[in-house]
Design a protein around this motif. Sequence first.
Motif, PDB file in Angstrom:
ATOM      1  N   TYR A 184     -11.115  50.674  67.308  1.00 29.06           N
ATOM      2  CA  TYR A 184     -10.951  51.879  66.496  1.00 29.06           C
ATOM      3  C   TYR A 184     -11.068  51.587  65.009  1.00 29.06           C
ATOM      4  O   TYR A 184     -11.494  52.444  64.222  1.00 29.06           O
ATOM      5  CB  TYR A 184      -9.602  52.529  66.798  1.00 29.06           C
ATOM      6  CG  TYR A 184      -9.594  53.289  68.106  1.00 29.06           C
ATOM      7  CD1 TYR A 184      -9.977  54.619  68.171  1.00 29.06           C
ATOM      8  CD2 TYR A 184      -9.218  52.657  69.294  1.00 29.06           C
ATOM      9  CE1 TYR A 184      -9.980  55.311  69.371  1.00 29.06           C
ATOM     10  CE2 TYR A 184      -9.212  53.331  70.497  1.00 29.06           C
ATOM     11  CZ  TYR A 184      -9.600  54.668  70.534  1.00 29.06           C
ATOM     12  OH  TYR A 184      -9.608  55.340  71.731  1.00 29.06           O
ATOM     13  N   GLU A 185     -10.703  50.381  64.578  1.00 27.84           N
ATOM     14  CA  GLU A 185     -10.688  50.104  63.141  1.00 27.84           C
ATOM     15  C   GLU A 185     -12.054  49.723  62.581  1.00 27.84           C
ATOM     16  O   GLU A 185     -12.203  49.498  61.372  1.00 27.84           O
ATOM     17  CB  GLU A 185      -9.704  48.968  62.836  1.00 27.84           C
ATOM     18  CG  GLU A 185     -10.081  47.607  63.406  1.00 27.84           C
ATOM     19  CD  GLU A 185      -9.613  47.412  64.837  1.00 27.84           C
ATOM     20  OE1 GLU A 185      -9.706  46.265  65.316  1.00 27.84           O
ATOM     21  OE2 GLU A 185      -9.154  48.387  65.456  1.00 27.84           O
ATOM     22  N   VAL A 186     -13.075  49.642  63.433  1.00 25.81           N
ATOM     23  CA  VAL A 186     -14.406  49.214  63.000  1.00 25.81           C
ATOM     24  C   VAL A 186     -15.298  50.435  62.779  1.00 25.81           C
ATOM     25  O   VAL A 186     -15.433  51.289  63.658  1.00 25.81           O
ATOM     26  CB  VAL A 186     -15.040  48.272  64.049  1.00 25.81           C
ATOM     27  CG1 VAL A 186     -16.466  47.905  63.637  1.00 25.81           C
ATOM     28  CG2 VAL A 186     -14.195  47.015  64.222  1.00 25.81           C
ATOM     29  N   GLU A 187     -15.904  50.516  61.585  1.00 21.62           N
ATOM     30  CA  GLU A 187     -16.876  51.575  61.296  1.00 21.62           C
ATOM     31  C   GLU A 187     -18.225  51.201  61.903  1.00 21.62           C
ATOM     32  O   GLU A 187     -18.583  50.017  61.994  1.00 21.62           O
ATOM     33  CB  GLU A 187     -17.010  51.771  59.788  1.00 21.62           C
ATOM     34  CG  GLU A 187     -15.715  52.159  59.096  1.00 21.62           C
ATOM     35  CD  GLU A 187     -15.208  53.530  59.510  1.00 21.62           C
ATOM     36  OE1 GLU A 187     -16.054  54.433  59.724  1.00 21.62           O
ATOM     37  OE2 GLU A 187     -13.983  53.695  59.644  1.00 21.62           O
ATOM     38  N   ALA A 224     -16.822  50.084  54.294  1.00 20.14           N
ATOM     39  CA  ALA A 224     -15.876  49.434  55.206  1.00 20.14           C
ATOM     40  C   ALA A 224     -16.170  47.950  55.363  1.00 20.14           C
ATOM     41  O   ALA A 224     -17.302  47.491  55.189  1.00 20.14           O
ATOM     42  CB  ALA A 224     -15.922  50.112  56.568  1.00 20.14           C
ATOM     43  N   LYS A 227     -17.707  46.051  59.568  1.00 22.20           N
ATOM     44  CA  LYS A 227     -18.462  47.186  60.098  1.00 22.20           C
ATOM     45  C   LYS A 227     -19.548  46.663  61.024  1.00 22.20           C
ATOM     46  O   LYS A 227     -19.940  45.488  60.958  1.00 22.20           O
ATOM     47  CB  LYS A 227     -19.065  48.013  58.974  1.00 22.20           C
ATOM     48  CG  LYS A 227     -19.932  47.235  57.990  1.00 22.20           C
ATOM     49  CD  LYS A 227     -20.326  48.133  56.829  1.00 22.20           C
ATOM     50  CE  LYS A 227     -21.110  47.347  55.768  1.00 22.20           C
ATOM     51  NZ  LYS A 227     -21.449  48.205  54.597  1.00 22.20           N
ATOM     52  N   ARG A 243     -15.044  53.939  71.868  1.00 17.04           N
ATOM     53  CA  ARG A 243     -13.920  53.232  71.280  1.00 17.04           C
ATOM     54  C   ARG A 243     -13.090  52.591  72.399  1.00 17.04           C
ATOM     55  O   ARG A 243     -12.939  53.128  73.484  1.00 17.04           O
ATOM     56  CB  ARG A 243     -13.036  54.213  70.498  1.00 17.04           C
ATOM     57  CG  ARG A 243     -13.688  54.809  69.266  1.00 17.04           C
ATOM     58  CD  ARG A 243     -13.890  53.775  68.183  1.00 17.04           C
ATOM     59  NE  ARG A 243     -14.375  54.385  66.939  1.00 17.04           N
ATOM     60  CZ  ARG A 243     -14.709  53.676  65.856  1.00 17.04           C
ATOM     61  NH1 ARG A 243     -14.603  52.356  65.882  1.00 17.04           N
ATOM     62  NH2 ARG A 243     -15.143  54.278  64.767  1.00 17.04           N
TER      63      ARG A 243
END
Length: 244
Positions: A184-187, A224, A227, A243
């Motif tokens: 979830y934290e990765v663009e 970000a 990424k 995700r």
Amino acid sequence: MLNKIKSDNLNAFFLLGIILLIIEVTFFNGGVLFSFVISFGCIYIGRKKLPRTFGKILFWFGWISLAFTILNMMTVKFLILAVLIYLLIQFIQAKKKPHYIKPDIKESEKTSKQEPILRRQPLFQNIVMGQQKTPEYVYEWNDVNIQSGIGDTIIDLSYTVLPKGESVIFIRNVIGNVQIFVPYEVEVKVHHSVLYGATTIFENQDAKTVNQTLHYQTEQYDHAEPKLKIVTSIGVGDLEVKRA
């Protein structure tokens, strides 16, 4: 998993083809020799008469006649069928037993300038047929750049840590599905090209994507760290980015 057909199988196919050819010509289809003589004769005479129109017609008639003669032989039809059955069996076996890639980092020999260089083992290899999948345990990330013939590719980033900056997944596939599970934290940025297949990019779904190039990007991608850039090119197959 099929990376290449083994040499013993090739020898067996070759020997079987010779035996079937001799049996067919001797007992069932003696006229094929006459067809070969006519075809090669037209090719030879036509080549001598080139570039005149009559020579061109005779030359290409010989090649077309030769192709039809070969394709109409029972031996050729049997060998094609045998190869297709063999490839189908290999594909089914590969689907049941996906090949897990275990990364291995090796230090290469130093160059003449004594410059240290690390050689890293890629996560995936180029394959003709079969399924490839990241291991279901913690592994070290390396960018992915592969091309495959027939088979699925599954990449789960839940078991690795992406480095700062932009990581890249580049997949070219003739037939097969691609699944990528992203934390979830990765663009994410996605460039997807497909002839036919379904496409799912997070909440965006298209059950029938035909001959299209799609571009998606999450809102904070440009600023970000880390990424992920995903570039896929698929002939027939589905792309699913989720995700996890």
